[in-house]
Design a protein around this motif. Structure first.
Motif, PDB file in Angstrom:
ATOM      1  N   GLY A  23      15.895   4.714  -0.310  1.00 22.30           N
ATOM      2  CA  GLY A  23      15.262   3.325  -1.419  1.00 22.30           C
ATOM      3  C   GLY A  23      15.834   3.642  -3.005  1.00 22.30           C
ATOM      4  N   SER A  24      16.265   2.931  -3.089  1.00 20.42           N
ATOM      5  CA  SER A  24      16.371   2.529  -5.071  1.00 20.42           C
ATOM      6  C   SER A  24      14.913   3.556  -5.728  1.00 20.42           C
ATOM      7  CB  SER A  24      16.645   1.120  -4.930  1.00 20.42           C
ATOM      8  OG  SER A  24      15.753   0.494  -5.641  1.00 20.42           O
ATOM      9  N   VAL A  25      15.689   3.282  -6.948  1.00 19.01           N
ATOM     10  CA  VAL A  25      14.811   3.847  -7.876  1.00 19.01           C
ATOM     11  C   VAL A  25      13.210   3.325  -7.352  1.00 19.01           C
ATOM     12  CG1 VAL A  25      14.361   4.377 -10.265  1.00 19.01           C
ATOM     13  CG2 VAL A  25      16.079   5.780  -9.723  1.00 19.01           C
ATOM     14  N   LEU A  26      13.911   1.537  -8.215  1.00 17.68           N
ATOM     15  CA  LEU A  26      12.349   0.517  -8.363  1.00 17.68           C
ATOM     16  C   LEU A  26      12.422   0.790  -7.049  1.00 17.68           C
ATOM     17  CD1 LEU A  26      13.771  -2.410 -10.277  1.00 17.68           C
ATOM     18  CD2 LEU A  26      12.261  -0.578 -10.772  1.00 17.68           C
ATOM     19  N   GLU A  27      12.266   0.550  -5.830  1.00 18.25           N
ATOM     20  CA  GLU A  27      11.655   0.619  -4.529  1.00 18.25           C
ATOM     21  C   GLU A  27      10.452   1.704  -4.303  1.00 18.25           C
ATOM     22  OE1 GLU A  27      15.164  -2.109  -1.976  1.00 18.25           O
ATOM     23  OE2 GLU A  27      15.370   0.502  -1.728  1.00 18.25           O
ATOM     24  N   HIS A  28      11.255   2.704  -4.715  1.00 14.42           N
ATOM     25  CA  HIS A  28      10.102   4.233  -4.879  1.00 14.42           C
ATOM     26  C   HIS A  28       8.916   3.757  -4.951  1.00 14.42           C
ATOM     27  CE1 HIS A  28      12.457   7.066  -2.265  1.00 14.42           C
ATOM     28  NE2 HIS A  28      13.924   6.968  -2.784  1.00 14.42           N
ATOM     29  N   ALA A  29       9.231   3.470  -6.981  1.00 11.21           N
ATOM     30  CA  ALA A  29       8.389   3.216  -7.674  1.00 11.21           C
ATOM     31  C   ALA A  29       7.415   2.111  -7.123  1.00 11.21           C
ATOM     32  CB  ALA A  29       9.945   2.702  -9.845  1.00 11.21           C
ATOM     33  N   LEU A  40       3.478   2.721  -8.199  1.00 16.19           N
ATOM     34  CA  LEU A  40       2.827   1.666  -7.647  1.00 16.19           C
ATOM     35  C   LEU A  40       1.320   1.343  -7.167  1.00 16.19           C
ATOM     36  CD1 LEU A  40       1.992   0.230 -11.207  1.00 16.19           C
ATOM     37  CD2 LEU A  40       2.732  -1.532 -10.112  1.00 16.19           C
ATOM     38  N   GLU A  41       1.720   1.052  -5.840  1.00 16.06           N
ATOM     39  CA  GLU A  41       0.773   0.390  -5.446  1.00 16.06           C
ATOM     40  C   GLU A  41       0.050   1.289  -4.258  1.00 16.06           C
ATOM     41  OE1 GLU A  41       1.679  -1.818  -1.736  1.00 16.06           O
ATOM     42  OE2 GLU A  41       2.683  -3.220  -2.951  1.00 16.06           O
ATOM     43  N   ARG A  42       0.426   2.442  -3.978  1.00 13.65           N
ATOM     44  CA  ARG A  42       0.020   3.898  -4.071  1.00 13.65           C
ATOM     45  C   ARG A  42      -1.372   4.531  -4.917  1.00 13.65           C
ATOM     46  NH1 ARG A  42       4.591   6.587  -2.569  1.00 13.65           N
ATOM     47  NH2 ARG A  42       3.935   7.860  -4.711  1.00 13.65           N
ATOM     48  N   LYS A  43      -0.820   4.324  -6.450  1.00 14.10           N
ATOM     49  CA  LYS A  43      -1.335   5.048  -6.923  1.00 14.10           C
ATOM     50  C   LYS A  43      -2.456   4.268  -7.353  1.00 14.10           C
ATOM     51  CE  LYS A  43       1.564   9.074  -8.353  1.00 14.10           C
ATOM     52  NZ  LYS A  43       0.505  10.236  -9.365  1.00 14.10           N
ATOM     53  N   GLY A  44      -1.930   2.327  -7.848  1.00 16.51           N
ATOM     54  CA  GLY A  44      -3.499   1.769  -7.900  1.00 16.51           C
ATOM     55  C   GLY A  44      -3.884   1.729  -9.194  1.00 16.51           C
ATOM     56  N   VAL A  68      -1.868   3.678 -16.947  1.00 18.31           N
ATOM     57  CA  VAL A  68      -0.873   4.036 -16.636  1.00 18.31           C
ATOM     58  C   VAL A  68      -0.502   5.252 -16.923  1.00 18.31           C
ATOM     59  CG1 VAL A  68       0.874   3.463 -18.663  1.00 18.31           C
ATOM     60  CG2 VAL A  68      -1.292   2.441 -19.205  1.00 18.31           C
ATOM     61  N   GLY A  69       0.677   4.847 -15.232  1.00 18.42           N
ATOM     62  CA  GLY A  69       1.511   5.942 -15.266  1.00 18.42           C
ATOM     63  C   GLY A  69       2.348   6.353 -15.291  1.00 18.42           C
ATOM     64  N   PHE A  70       3.322   7.637 -14.691  1.00 14.29           N
ATOM     65  CA  PHE A  70       4.911   7.125 -15.315  1.00 14.29           C
ATOM     66  C   PHE A  70       5.177   7.771 -13.817  1.00 14.29           C
ATOM     67  CE2 PHE A  70       6.128   7.672 -20.098  1.00 14.29           C
ATOM     68  CZ  PHE A  70       5.276   6.950 -20.408  1.00 14.29           C
ATOM     69  N   ALA A  71       6.708   7.488 -13.986  1.00 12.95           N
ATOM     70  CA  ALA A  71       7.406   7.738 -12.498  1.00 12.95           C
ATOM     71  C   ALA A  71       8.100   8.457 -12.725  1.00 12.95           C
ATOM     72  CB  ALA A  71       6.909   7.182 -11.497  1.00 12.95           C
ATOM     73  N   GLU A  81      15.476   5.265 -21.138  1.00 13.07           N
ATOM     74  CA  GLU A  81      15.374   3.988 -20.950  1.00 13.07           C
ATOM     75  C   GLU A  81      14.326   3.943 -20.095  1.00 13.07           C
ATOM     76  OE1 GLU A  81      19.981   4.201 -19.935  1.00 13.07           O
ATOM     77  OE2 GLU A  81      18.446   1.945 -18.214  1.00 13.07           O
ATOM     78  N   ALA A  82      13.777   2.755 -19.349  1.00 14.91           N
ATOM     79  CA  ALA A  82      12.720   2.605 -18.554  1.00 14.91           C
ATOM     80  C   ALA A  82      12.730   1.176 -17.997  1.00 14.91           C
ATOM     81  CB  ALA A  82      11.471   3.523 -18.855  1.00 14.91           C
ATOM     82  N   VAL A  83      11.876   1.081 -17.190  1.00 22.04           N
ATOM     83  CA  VAL A  83      11.544  -0.330 -16.391  1.00 22.04           C
ATOM     84  C   VAL A  83       9.345   0.137 -16.607  1.00 22.04           C
ATOM     85  CG1 VAL A  83      11.389  -2.532 -14.623  1.00 22.04           C
ATOM     86  CG2 VAL A  83      12.915  -0.647 -15.408  1.00 22.04           C
ATOM     87  N   ILE A  84       9.197  -0.981 -17.133  1.00 20.74           N
ATOM     88  CA  ILE A  84       7.389  -0.374 -17.558  1.00 20.74           C
ATOM     89  C   ILE A  84       6.801  -2.012 -15.776  1.00 20.74           C
ATOM     90  CG2 ILE A  84       5.601  -1.205 -18.365  1.00 20.74           C
ATOM     91  CD1 ILE A  84       7.240  -0.615 -21.084  1.00 20.74           C
ATOM     92  N   LEU A  85       6.620  -1.160 -14.776  1.00 16.87           N
ATOM     93  CA  LEU A  85       6.073  -2.220 -13.691  1.00 16.87           C
ATOM     94  C   LEU A  85       4.773  -2.633 -13.766  1.00 16.87           C
ATOM     95  CD1 LEU A  85       7.748  -0.366 -10.481  1.00 16.87           C
ATOM     96  CD2 LEU A  85       8.476  -2.301 -11.711  1.00 16.87           C
ATOM     97  N   SER A  86       4.281  -3.457 -13.548  1.00 19.17           N
ATOM     98  CA  SER A  86       2.944  -3.786 -14.109  1.00 19.17           C
ATOM     99  C   SER A  86       1.969  -4.324 -12.752  1.00 19.17           C
ATOM    100  CB  SER A  86       3.174  -4.739 -14.833  1.00 19.17           C
ATOM    101  OG  SER A  86       1.335  -5.430 -14.709  1.00 19.17           O
ATOM    102  N   ALA A  87       1.025  -4.428 -12.691  1.00 20.33           N
ATOM    103  CA  ALA A  87       0.416  -4.780 -11.036  1.00 20.33           C
ATOM    104  C   ALA A  87       0.097  -6.023 -10.630  1.00 20.33           C
ATOM    105  CB  ALA A  87      -1.418  -4.167 -11.103  1.00 20.33           C
TER     106      ALA A  87
END
Ligand code: CTP
Length: 434
Positions: free
Chosen positions: A356-362, A366-370, A345-348, A391-397
């Motif tokens: 781009g927006s926060v979510l686009e960068h994130a 996620l893809e870059r870090k794998g 799990v990473g944090f950003a 507050e946060a958004v948790i993106l999953s691969a």
């Protein structure tokens, strides 16, 4: 030894300290026992001045004692805390809060608080002046930082004719908070080993200066505390964290990114057992370090010329963790490694910009870090760093997006472990006794 209830019955320790509101704890006890909880009451000596032992024994169905020298063969000062699913202290007086904040162990209740690894809920009650005193407020902050749940006292009639904040919340309100605390804490990390990194690294420039960042380590501490409460063995690699570390956490203190890197890799690859089941990189490692470390303090030249500092890039630990997992386990299958691959799990911390927006960068990160999950904080405008809430958004691969609304960092911590458990390829039965 007194028989315990069936294994599935939630075990609650009800601590009662010496205040006039102790009588309301008898109603709370009734609510707990009637809804199927096995409750052990642990009063303080002064609580018994207000409500006597026979009341607690009759209502709980268990013997009651205040000190650690009764029934010593049962080791109650350790057993009660270790076996509890919840410890609730109601009323929690200024004195009991102070003793808990300082880790004293001078009666059965404070011993129980020190041995408990389950959620601890304090329901303070005292006069307004005592509640608002800086000592009490400081103790409350210390307890909250360690993950203790503290209810706000109600505002209303106090012991005498005076009114104000400091009144014990009604038993029904404390009971609801108990149910919430019990429901919110599954033991789904029991037998797992998780590694959490926290804090910000410091890269020395000369003997007195460093390049650092504003990470307080609060989120990493909340993750560690939440994992302990869900039954995990937790190694916390803590970079310059000055806040108190939750009980039951193994801490490896580090300073620089290189030290963090070595400590995380050796905790994940744990030479004494199978690799860790999950690693959460909540730390903020410096991306760059000074190319040269001056042996002596860098001085002003007095001719107006400022020194130039050359930086070199630090290794990306998160990326390395993903690469190592791939090398050890090329087709991502448990058959190729000594255990299931760890969930990574990473944090950003992101800000939106013209690209781009926060979510686009994130999503790109996620893809870059794998990694498997990326916890994304929007840090535009001073948000998040050092604050108690987030507050946060948790993106999953796998494309899942979980939004965690504004609230305590503890809530985000539990949402992260929920997502880890959903992603994990662990066998159903954890590898216990590590
Ligand atoms: N991280 C890491 N090693 C580093 C830097 C960062 O392991 N040297 C981890 C952090 O702990 C975090 C994640 O990588 O979990 C994201 O960090 P961030 O600094 O946002 O990533 P960068 O790749 O440095 O992205 P940016 O270009 O936005 O700085």
């Amino acid at each position: 030894m007194e028989p315990d209830g069936p294994a599935s019955t939630p075990r609650v320790v009800l601590g009662v300290s010496g205040g006039i509101a102790a009588y309301k704890a008898a109603l709370l006890l009734r609510l707990l026992t009637e809804s199927g909880h096995d409750v052990r009451v642990v009063p303080t000596e002064s609580a018994l001045e207000f409500v006597g032992a026979p009341t607690w024994e009759a209502l709980s169905g268990h013997r009651v004692s205040t000190d650690v020298f009764e029934n010593v063969h049962e080791v109650p000062h350790v057993r009660l805390g270790q076996q509890a699913d919840l410890v609730v202290v109601a009323p929690a007086t200024a004195n009991t809060l102070a003793r808990a904040a300082h880790g004293l162990a001078d009666d059965l209740l404070t011993n129980t608080l020190l041995t408990a690894r389950c959620p601890v809920l304090m329901a303070p009650a005292m006069h307004t002046e005592m509640w608002t005193h800086p000592s009490t407020q400081h103790n409350i902050r210390v307890l909250k930082d360690r993950g203790t749940l503290v209810l706000e006292p109600a505002d209303g009639r106090l012991t005498g004719s005076d009114t104000g904040p400091g009144r014990l919340p009604e038993p029904e309100a404390i009971f609801a908070a108990c149910q919430h605390a019990l429901a919110a804490r599954p033991r789904d990390l029991a037998g797992r080993h998780v590694v959490v990194s926290a804090g910000g690294t410091r890269e020395p420039l000369d003997p007195v200066r460093f390049l650092g960042n504003r990470s307080s380590g609060r989120q990493g501490l909340a993750l560690a505390e939440a994992a302990v409460s869900r039954g995990a063995r937790v190694t916390l690699v803590a970079a310059n964290v000055e806040l108190p570390v939750p009980a039951g956490v193994e801490v490896v203190p580090v300073g620089t990114t290189e030290q963090l890197r070595q400590a995380v890799h050796s905790a994940v690859e744990d030479s004494s057992g199978p690799p860790a089941d999950a690693v959460v990189m909540a730390a903020a490692p410096a991306d760059f370090r000074p190319a040269d470390l001056a042996d002596s303090k860098i001085k002003k030249t007095h001719d107006g010329a400022a020194p130039t500092i050359s930086l070199v890039e630090n290794p990306d630990i998160l990326l390395e963790l993903v690469q190592r997992r791939r090398t050890k386990n090329p087709d991502h299958s448990p058959a190729h490694s000594p255990g299931p691959p760890p969930v990574i799990v990473g944090f950003a911390a992101e800000t939106g910009d013209e690209r781009g927006s926060v979510l686009e960068h994130a999503t790109a990160k996620l893809e870059r870090k794998g990694c498997d999950l990326l916890v994304v904080n929007d840090v535009s405008g001073d948000r998040v760093f050092g604050q108690q809430e987030t507050e946060a958004v948790i993106l999953s691969a796998d494309g899942e997006v979980a939004r965690v609304g504004h609230g305590p960092k503890q809530d985000l911590a539990h949402a992260v472990w929920d997502a880890v458990v959903r992603r994990a390829e662990w066998p159903h039965e954890p590898a216990v006794d590590r």
